[in-house]
Scaffold this active site. Structure first.
Site, PDB file in Angstrom:
ATOM      1  N   ALA A 199       0.855  -1.185   0.000  1.00 21.56           N
ATOM      2  CA  ALA A 199       0.000   0.000   0.000  1.00 21.56           C
ATOM      3  C   ALA A 199       0.890   1.233   0.000  1.00 21.56           C
ATOM      4  CB  ALA A 199      -0.870   0.003   1.245  1.00 21.56           C
ATOM      5  N   GLY A 237      -0.008  -5.378   0.383  1.00 21.28           N
ATOM      6  CA  GLY A 237      -1.146  -5.341  -0.543  1.00 21.28           C
ATOM      7  C   GLY A 237      -0.815  -5.985  -1.881  1.00 21.28           C
ATOM      8  N   GLU A 294      -1.248  -9.551  -1.309  1.00 21.26           N
ATOM      9  CA  GLU A 294      -2.687  -9.814  -1.132  1.00 21.26           C
ATOM     10  C   GLU A 294      -3.389  -9.856  -2.483  1.00 21.26           C
ATOM     11  OE1 GLU A 294      -3.200  -6.534   1.849  1.00 21.26           O
ATOM     12  OE2 GLU A 294      -4.191  -8.133   2.979  1.00 21.26           O
ATOM     13  N   GLU A 310       3.235  -5.814   7.046  1.00 19.37           N
ATOM     14  CA  GLU A 310       2.495  -4.725   7.696  1.00 19.37           C
ATOM     15  C   GLU A 310       2.833  -4.572   9.178  1.00 19.37           C
ATOM     16  OE1 GLU A 310       1.332  -6.700   5.444  1.00 19.37           O
ATOM     17  OE2 GLU A 310       0.103  -5.579   4.014  1.00 19.37           O
TER      18      GLU A 310
END
Ligand code: NAI
Length: 745
Positions: free
Chosen positions: A79, A125, A128, A150
């Site tokens: 992210a 992300g 993911e 994270e």
């Protein structure tokens, strides 16, 4: 079939980040390539364009399946952290997590299979996103790594990554990846069930396309399709096929509620022991995964979004993100203020002294691809140095980070000698001989006699001012400090020290070399103890003062671990060496006067022949006497040696504040005296060099967080009780008066 023209899925004004083109046999290629950045990160616009790309894939009857590739050298690195840091309300972060999860969920639910073709890093992300695809193909390149990092920023994955890892590889793997944030290379990822296939980079796209076609054909209703489905299922769920020991353990632990409860109980205990409650994200990772085990994907995803929202706006996460920005900022910093100064090339490095530090420096240098000549005073020293380096390389082979051939190639870059041969062409020599000014000056003269006049002489001294060593130099502009930390191959910080005479090019060259060696580099001005050793001295002194007051060893160490340090100050003294600590203590005392008077305990400990772990006599019990618990139990005979009764009781908060404020106040003094280039460098130095709690962001962030006025009030109250050693730094007094901060809000 030739590729059809690319179709952009960008919103009207935004540049194209996600594009769709048709490759072969109805397989579309979704390319991720953010033109405004060297890496792909996940932003709201990225999510929007991804949604549009999926619309196109789903609605176009000519498309039967898709592969997702990156136009960058990495897949997607996570992210956008700037975006996360800017979020003010947890509800906004929660909404963003939900929106992205819905988008990624759409890939999963799509009637047309999507295969992620991953080369380079797929982090957070980015991983993911790959996990949401129907299959993942990884290139077998060393650069290719997947991770959910994270937790290192005080967050949890917000787009169902943990849940998908648990679905694919089980809860234990998800717990491990979620709590450690560690990187997983391609082969390991496949072995864990996190990817379906690994192949060489040139074949990546073709293999992914084949996979996508196979999956597309298996979604039909023909016999072949059904057979394909069965095959794919077998491949993707190995746990359900054979009942080996691992499978049984898996079923026992994960598939029954009692086993699961045990698994999470143990994981929570381990996490609490490590984080001391300072990193709420670790608890949240476990909460979400436990919910997944009990109630399934949807309930866990619901909890995940809420936790993500909370964590994004937490102080812990803000401090960790700031630290991340500080270290990435240093990666781009040349170490000199003049942008026209460029580092010179270093193709050959000399290292003097094959002890713990010299050998460590030799290792990180050969690992950076630069040949090293190691010089020691005798064969024993050379042998010890070579053995140490070889040991690190062997360990890496054992961990499968290197092949045997790669190890041999690296090791071949290191040669040793007891004379100065082989240094003639060195551009830089690091000295790591004994901590003795006369010896260091002598080796400097010897080096200068055989090297080129522009060869940089870098001292790894931990306490001798570089200017004193440079006084012996014929060209002091080439002399500087490169202060590494022990063990060199593990500790991330390098403190480069400049004297008034050090040439900017020499400084920039040392900084560039440090970065190549994998270090985060801060540049500080010369002075006694530079920055890190100087701020450590009063911190350790304060612990010894408390000990002399009768506060038990474990109470002091436990208090500072509880505050967030990885080890307590007295244990640290055992590790560094009580004699070494005493030596540095004398030097800073001589330089800074009675403010840094060494505690009476030190001389008593030395008189009792206590040097710490290295001679098995310190604050803790070592070796055979410890009965397998070396360094764990306090050596109670220490109290007799100090002539004290360990009955002193101090509130834990007082122990913490007295030690911490000594360090913080000294850091502020360094700042005021111009030792540091910036508060940022001071924060990074304390966190990466000394283990100052990262979630507190370093001494300067700590002052900003608590407020200068409050820090001043506390420090002054100790000064009233204990005298000059707590005299508040002028910078602190000034900032408190003006209500200023080190960093903008
Ligand atoms: P060490 O005692 O393990 O190694 C010193 C090495 O220098 C020995 O192998 C010795 O044979 C060699 N040596 C002595 N005279 C020499 C000469 N004339 N030419 C070539 N080699 C010579 O010491 P260590 O711990 O590696 O420390 C070295 C330097 O690094 C010291 O200045 C120390 O203050 C500094 N330092 C140490 C740290 C630590 O944690 N040990 C941390 C940061 C800096």
């Amino acid at each position: 079939m030739s590729a059809a023209p690319s179709v952009s899925a960008a919103s009207a004004s935004a540049p194209t980040i996600v594009s769709v083109s048709l490759a072969t046999q109805g397989v579309a290629v979704i390319t991720l390539d953010d033109p405004s950045s060297p890496v792909n990160t996940i932003t709201e616009e990225f999510g929007f364009q991804l949604g549009a790309a999926l619309d196109r894939v789903e609605s176009d009857p000519a498309i039967v399946a898709a592969v997702m590739v990156s136009g960058k050298s990495d897949f997607v690195v996570g992210a956008n952290i700037e975006m996360l840091k800017a979020i003010k309300f947890s509800s906004d972060a929660e909404r963003m997590a939900r929106e992205l999860s819905v988008r990624l969920g759409r890939i999963r639910r799509s009637g047309k299979p999507v295969v992620a073709a991953v080369h380079g890093q797929a982090l957070g992300g980015g991983f993911e996103l790959a996990l949401a695809c129907h299959a993942i193909v990884l290139s077998n390149d060393k650069k290719t790594q997947v991770a959910l990092p994270e937790v290192k920023l005080g967050l949890i994955p917000g787009a169902n990554g943990l849940l998908r890892v648990a679905e694919r590889a089980g809860l234990q793997v998800a717990i491990d990846l979620g709590l450690t944030g560690r990187n997983v290379r391609a082969a390991k990822a496949k072995a864990l069930g996190l990817a379906e296939e690994v192949c060489p980079l040139p074949l990546l796209r073709a293999v992914a396309i084949q996979r996508a076609l196979a999956l597309a054909s298996s979604t039909g209703n023909s016999d072949a399709a059904r057979a394909n489905r069965a095959k794919a299922k077998k491949a993707e769920h190995p746990f359900h096929l054979s009942l080996d020991a691992k499978t049984i353990a898996h079923i026992a632990l994960e598939d029954n509620p009692l086993g699961r409860r045990l698994l999470f109980k143990k994981a929570r205990e381990a996490a609490r022991k490590k984080s001391h409650g300072h990193y709420p994200a670790t608890t949240r990772v476990l909460d979400v995964l436990e919910m997944f085990g009990r109630k399934g994907f949807t309930a866990a995803a619901e909890l995940e979004a809420k936790c993500f929202g909370e964590l994004v706006v937490s102080e812990t996460s803000h401090r960790l993100i700031e630290m991340f920005f500080a270290t990435t900022g240093l990666k781009k910093d040349s170490g000199v203020d003049d942008p026209n100064v460029a580092p010179r090339t270093v193709d050959r490095v000399g290292v003097l002294g094959g002890g713990l530090m010299g050998a460590g420096v030799a290792y990180v240098t050969i690992n950076a691809g630069i040949p090293v000549r190691l010089k020691d005073k005798d064969d024993v020293g050379i042998g010890r140095g070579l053995k140490y380096v070889r040991g690190i390389l062997d360990e890496r082979v054992k961990k499968k980070q290197l092949t045997g051939v790669e190890r041999d190639q690296l090791f071949a870059r290191l040669t040793g000698a007891t004379d100065f041969s082989g240094l003639r062409n060195a551009e830089l020599v690091v000295e790591a001989v004994f901590e003795d000014l006369a010896l260091k000056q002598a080796v400097l003269r010897e080096v200068e006699a055989v090297t080129r006049p522009d060869c940089i002489f870098a001292s790894n001294t931990s306490s001798i001012p570089i200017g004193k060593i440079a006084a012996a130099s014929a060209h002091p502009e080439t002399v500087l400090g490169m202060h590494y930390f022990s063990p060199v191959h593990k500790m991330p910080l390098l403190e480069v020290v400049r004297t008034e005479k050090t040439a900017p090019w020499a400084l920039a060259t040392a900084v560039a070399l440090g970065k190549k060696q994998g270090k985060t580099v801060i540049v500080v001005n010369d002075g006694v103890g530079f920055y890190t050793s100087r701020i450590l001295a009063p911190y350790l002194n304060e612990a010894s003062h408390m000990l002399a007051e009768g506060v038990p060893v474990e109470a002091i160490d436990h208090a500072m671990i509880d505050w967030g340090f990885p080890v307590g100050p007295l244990k640290l003294l055992d590790e560094v060496g009580i004699d070494v600590g005493a030596h540095v203590g004398e030097i800073v005392h001589a330089a800074f006067g009675d403010r840094l008077t060494p505690p009476s305990a030190t001389s008593r400990l030395l008189a009792d022949n206590r040097k710490g772990r290295k001679n098995g006599r310190g604050f803790y019990v070592y070796g055979a006497a410890a009965g397998g618990r070396s360094g764990k139990e306090v050596d109670s005979s220490i109290y007799k040696a100090l002539g004290i009764e360990p009955r002193g009781k101090l509130p834990i908060e007082e122990i913490q504040m007295r030690c911490a404020l000594q360090l913080v106040n000294e850091a502020l003094l360094c700042f005021g005296e111009g030792v540091l280039r910036s508060a940022r460098d001071g924060d990074v130095g304390a966190v990466l060099g000394l283990g100052f709690p990262p979630f507190r962001g370093g001494p300067f962030r700590y002052v900003d967080t608590i407020g200068a006025a409050e820090i001043l009030r506390r420090t002054q109250s100790y000064a009233d009780r204990f005298g000059r050693r707590f005299t508040p730094a002028p910078v602190l007094v000034d900032m408190a008066k003006k209500g200023e901060r080190f960093y903008p809000r």
